[in-house]
Design an enzyme around this catalytic site. Structure first.
Site, PDB file in Angstrom:
ATOM      1  N   LYS A  20       0.839  -1.194   0.000  1.00  0.00           N
ATOM      2  CA  LYS A  20       0.000   0.000   0.000  1.00  0.00           C
ATOM      3  C   LYS A  20       0.884   1.259   0.000  1.00  0.00           C
ATOM      4  O   LYS A  20       2.099   1.170   0.214  1.00  0.00           O
ATOM      5  CB  LYS A  20      -0.928  -0.058   1.222  1.00  0.00           C
ATOM      6  CG  LYS A  20      -1.928  -1.244   1.169  1.00  0.00           C
ATOM      7  CD  LYS A  20      -2.797  -1.303   2.422  1.00  0.00           C
ATOM      8  CE  LYS A  20      -3.834  -2.415   2.345  1.00  0.00           C
ATOM      9  NZ  LYS A  20      -4.671  -2.477   3.587  1.00  0.00           N
ATOM     10  N   TYR A  60     -12.340  -2.836  -3.244  1.00  0.00           N
ATOM     11  CA  TYR A  60     -12.868  -2.908  -1.872  1.00  0.00           C
ATOM     12  C   TYR A  60     -14.402  -2.852  -1.831  1.00  0.00           C
ATOM     13  O   TYR A  60     -14.967  -2.439  -0.819  1.00  0.00           O
ATOM     14  CB  TYR A  60     -12.275  -1.781  -1.024  1.00  0.00           C
ATOM     15  CG  TYR A  60     -10.860  -2.052  -0.545  1.00  0.00           C
ATOM     16  CD1 TYR A  60     -10.556  -3.180   0.233  1.00  0.00           C
ATOM     17  CD2 TYR A  60      -9.809  -1.177  -0.837  1.00  0.00           C
ATOM     18  CE1 TYR A  60      -9.263  -3.431   0.679  1.00  0.00           C
ATOM     19  CE2 TYR A  60      -8.512  -1.427  -0.387  1.00  0.00           C
ATOM     20  CZ  TYR A  60      -8.258  -2.555   0.372  1.00  0.00           C
ATOM     21  OH  TYR A  60      -6.964  -2.797   0.828  1.00  0.00           O
ATOM     22  N   PHE A  68     -15.476   3.463   7.413  1.00  0.00           N
ATOM     23  CA  PHE A  68     -14.098   3.823   7.054  1.00  0.00           C
ATOM     24  C   PHE A  68     -13.830   3.771   5.551  1.00  0.00           C
ATOM     25  O   PHE A  68     -12.721   4.064   5.100  1.00  0.00           O
ATOM     26  CB  PHE A  68     -13.094   2.924   7.795  1.00  0.00           C
ATOM     27  CG  PHE A  68     -13.243   1.434   7.514  1.00  0.00           C
ATOM     28  CD1 PHE A  68     -12.697   0.854   6.380  1.00  0.00           C
ATOM     29  CD2 PHE A  68     -13.936   0.607   8.418  1.00  0.00           C
ATOM     30  CE1 PHE A  68     -12.835  -0.507   6.118  1.00  0.00           C
ATOM     31  CE2 PHE A  68     -14.085  -0.758   8.157  1.00  0.00           C
ATOM     32  CZ  PHE A  68     -13.531  -1.313   7.005  1.00  0.00           C
ATOM     33  N   ARG A  96      -1.446 -14.650   3.983  1.00  0.00           N
ATOM     34  CA  ARG A  96      -2.173 -13.949   5.059  1.00  0.00           C
ATOM     35  C   ARG A  96      -1.436 -14.105   6.391  1.00  0.00           C
ATOM     36  O   ARG A  96      -1.421 -13.196   7.216  1.00  0.00           O
ATOM     37  CB  ARG A  96      -3.606 -14.489   5.182  1.00  0.00           C
ATOM     38  CG  ARG A  96      -4.446 -14.301   3.911  1.00  0.00           C
ATOM     39  CD  ARG A  96      -5.223 -13.040   3.852  1.00  0.00           C
ATOM     40  NE  ARG A  96      -6.208 -12.870   4.889  1.00  0.00           N
ATOM     41  CZ  ARG A  96      -6.992 -11.788   4.983  1.00  0.00           C
ATOM     42  NH1 ARG A  96      -6.882 -10.794   4.098  1.00  0.00           N
ATOM     43  NH2 ARG A  96      -7.873 -11.679   5.935  1.00  0.00           N
ATOM     44  N   THR A 102      -5.221  -7.827  10.578  1.00  0.00           N
ATOM     45  CA  THR A 102      -5.599  -6.532   9.998  1.00  0.00           C
ATOM     46  C   THR A 102      -5.153  -5.365  10.877  1.00  0.00           C
ATOM     47  O   THR A 102      -4.603  -4.383  10.386  1.00  0.00           O
ATOM     48  CB  THR A 102      -7.139  -6.479   9.800  1.00  0.00           C
ATOM     49  OG1 THR A 102      -7.528  -7.611   9.000  1.00  0.00           O
ATOM     50  CG2 THR A 102      -7.560  -5.199   9.115  1.00  0.00           C
ATOM     51  N   ARG A 113       2.901  -6.912   9.112  1.00  0.00           N
ATOM     52  CA  ARG A 113       2.206  -5.870   9.887  1.00  0.00           C
ATOM     53  C   ARG A 113       2.705  -5.833  11.325  1.00  0.00           C
ATOM     54  O   ARG A 113       2.800  -4.764  11.938  1.00  0.00           O
ATOM     55  CB  ARG A 113       0.693  -6.100   9.838  1.00  0.00           C
ATOM     56  CG  ARG A 113       0.079  -5.785   8.466  1.00  0.00           C
ATOM     57  CD  ARG A 113      -1.350  -6.261   8.379  1.00  0.00           C
ATOM     58  NE  ARG A 113      -2.021  -5.869   7.135  1.00  0.00           N
ATOM     59  CZ  ARG A 113      -3.163  -6.395   6.717  1.00  0.00           C
ATOM     60  NH1 ARG A 113      -3.775  -7.333   7.443  1.00  0.00           N
ATOM     61  NH2 ARG A 113      -3.704  -6.001   5.577  1.00  0.00           N
ATOM     62  N   ASN A 123      -1.731  -0.130   7.319  1.00  0.00           N
ATOM     63  CA  ASN A 123      -1.199  -1.473   7.596  1.00  0.00           C
ATOM     64  C   ASN A 123      -0.363  -2.074   6.461  1.00  0.00           C
ATOM     65  O   ASN A 123      -0.215  -3.279   6.347  1.00  0.00           O
ATOM     66  CB  ASN A 123      -2.311  -2.408   8.085  1.00  0.00           C
ATOM     67  CG  ASN A 123      -3.425  -2.599   7.076  1.00  0.00           C
ATOM     68  OD1 ASN A 123      -3.335  -2.100   5.963  1.00  0.00           O
ATOM     69  ND2 ASN A 123      -4.450  -3.339   7.463  1.00  0.00           N
ATOM     70  N   HIS A 126      -1.619  -5.542   1.457  1.00  0.00           N
ATOM     71  CA  HIS A 126      -2.883  -6.261   1.228  1.00  0.00           C
ATOM     72  C   HIS A 126      -2.592  -7.671   0.749  1.00  0.00           C
ATOM     73  O   HIS A 126      -1.641  -7.884  -0.004  1.00  0.00           O
ATOM     74  CB  HIS A 126      -3.716  -5.541   0.154  1.00  0.00           C
ATOM     75  CG  HIS A 126      -4.827  -6.392  -0.395  1.00  0.00           C
ATOM     76  ND1 HIS A 126      -6.048  -6.507   0.245  1.00  0.00           N
ATOM     77  CD2 HIS A 126      -4.907  -7.214  -1.475  1.00  0.00           C
ATOM     78  CE1 HIS A 126      -6.823  -7.351  -0.434  1.00  0.00           C
ATOM     79  NE2 HIS A 126      -6.148  -7.797  -1.488  1.00  0.00           N
ATOM     80  N   GLU A 137      -8.895 -10.465  -7.992  1.00  0.00           N
ATOM     81  CA  GLU A 137      -8.087  -9.257  -7.797  1.00  0.00           C
ATOM     82  C   GLU A 137      -6.939  -9.180  -8.801  1.00  0.00           C
ATOM     83  O   GLU A 137      -6.620  -8.094  -9.308  1.00  0.00           O
ATOM     84  CB  GLU A 137      -7.591  -9.214  -6.345  1.00  0.00           C
ATOM     85  CG  GLU A 137      -8.756  -8.979  -5.370  1.00  0.00           C
ATOM     86  CD  GLU A 137      -8.392  -9.194  -3.899  1.00  0.00           C
ATOM     87  OE1 GLU A 137      -7.204  -9.440  -3.592  1.00  0.00           O
ATOM     88  OE2 GLU A 137      -9.310  -9.111  -3.057  1.00  0.00           O
TER      89      GLU A 137
HETATM   90  N1  UDP Z   1      -9.592  -0.996   7.384  1.00  0.00           N
HETATM   91  C1  UDP Z   1      -9.668   0.201   8.085  1.00  0.00           C
HETATM   92  N2  UDP Z   1     -10.392   0.223   9.254  1.00  0.00           N
HETATM   93  C2  UDP Z   1     -11.048  -0.860   9.731  1.00  0.00           C
HETATM   94  C3  UDP Z   1     -10.978  -2.061   9.008  1.00  0.00           C
HETATM   95  C4  UDP Z   1     -10.238  -2.101   7.839  1.00  0.00           C
HETATM   96  O1  UDP Z   1      -9.076   1.201   7.678  1.00  0.00           O
HETATM   97  O2  UDP Z   1     -11.682  -0.768  10.787  1.00  0.00           O
HETATM   98  C5  UDP Z   1      -8.798  -1.037   6.144  1.00  0.00           C
HETATM   99  C6  UDP Z   1      -7.433  -1.687   6.353  1.00  0.00           C
HETATM  100  O3  UDP Z   1      -6.487  -0.997   5.522  1.00  0.00           O
HETATM  101  C7  UDP Z   1      -7.664  -3.102   5.870  1.00  0.00           C
HETATM  102  C8  UDP Z   1      -8.630  -2.859   4.712  1.00  0.00           C
HETATM  103  O4  UDP Z   1      -9.476  -1.823   5.167  1.00  0.00           O
HETATM  104  O5  UDP Z   1      -6.456  -3.743   5.478  1.00  0.00           O
HETATM  105  C9  UDP Z   1      -9.453  -4.049   4.306  1.00  0.00           C
HETATM  106  O6  UDP Z   1     -10.113  -4.573   5.426  1.00  0.00           O
HETATM  107  P1  UDP Z   1     -10.217  -6.148   5.658  1.00  0.00           P
HETATM  108  O7  UDP Z   1     -11.141  -6.374   6.798  1.00  0.00           O
HETATM  109  O8  UDP Z   1     -10.523  -6.809   4.348  1.00  0.00           O
HETATM  110  O9  UDP Z   1      -8.727  -6.514   6.173  1.00  0.00           O
HETATM  111  P2  UDP Z   1      -7.478  -7.261   5.493  1.00  0.00           P
HETATM  112  O10 UDP Z   1      -8.030  -8.396   4.658  1.00  0.00           O
HETATM  113  O11 UDP Z   1      -6.746  -6.223   4.670  1.00  0.00           O
HETATM  114  O12 UDP Z   1      -6.640  -7.738   6.657  1.00  0.00           O
END
Ligand code: UDP
Length: 160
Positions: A20, A60, A68, A96, A102, A113, A123, A126, A137
């Site tokens: 990112k 997204y 958010f 992952r 996350t 992370r 974070n 992705h 994707e």
């Molecule tokens: N995100 C955020 N606030 C939140 C949850 C998610 O800003 O409360 C952002 C964060 O950058 C995250 C992305 O949205 O990586 C996608 O969320 P997801 O739950 O899919 O998490 P990931 O798969 O990236 O761990």
């Protein structure tokens, strides 16, 4: 791939990994790529890219109703990202794990992370959450011809 996976019963998967804008700005590109490379997965696509708003919104789209969401779109389009396609048996779940939770404060030390971030909204990386989303994707972020099928010379040293 199909033939090899039928013989061994292993499923070759693809995942979309993206550094990112904060990861790029903070100079973490080499470090992050290196972790997937050292693990033994195969890089099949790689580019630096300025993400347009529309693509960020499609990527997204499942999060569209979240409060958010506007900030997330602003974050992802705030500077260049590094787009990657990685391939391997179990690569989706394994990536992952390499990435970590996350919320970086919950992410284990040793994960990307866990080692390099403190806030969910910054974070650094992705990773696709399922093989289906990996394919989806990669199709969104890469054009035809940008994902390369190749056989690494070290392949026999990674898989018996
Ligand atoms: N995100 C955020 N606030 C939140 C949850 C998610 O800003 O409360 C952002 C964060 O950058 C995250 C992305 O949205 O990586 C996608 O969320 P997801 O739950 O899919 O998490 P990931 O798969 O990236 O761990």
């Amino acid at each position: 791939h199909l033939v090899a996976s039928m013989v061994t019963g292993e499923q070759v998967e693809e995942t979309y990994i993206m550094i990112k804008p904060d990861g790029v700005q903070r100079g973490l590109v080499g470090e992050i790529i290196s972790r997937f490379e050292k693990k033994g997965f195969k890089l099949t696509g790689l580019k630096l890219f300025q993400c347009p708003q529309e693509l960020a919104e499609v990527h997204y789209e499942e999060l569209k109703s979240k409060s958010f969401f506007p900030k997330l779109i602003g974050y992802i389009t705030s500077g260049p990202v590094v787009c990657m396609a990685w391939e391997g048996v179990g690569v989706v779940a394994s990536a992952r794990k390499l990435i970590g939770s996350t919320n970086p404060l919950d992410a284990a030390p040793g994960t990307i992370r866990g080692d390099f971030a403190v806030q969910t909204g910054r974070n650094v990386v992705h990773g696709s959450d399922s093989p289906e989303n990996g394919k989806r994707e990669i199709g969104l972020w890469f054009k035809e011809g940008e994902v390369i099928q190749w056989t690494p010379a070290i392949a026999p040293w990674l898989k018996e």
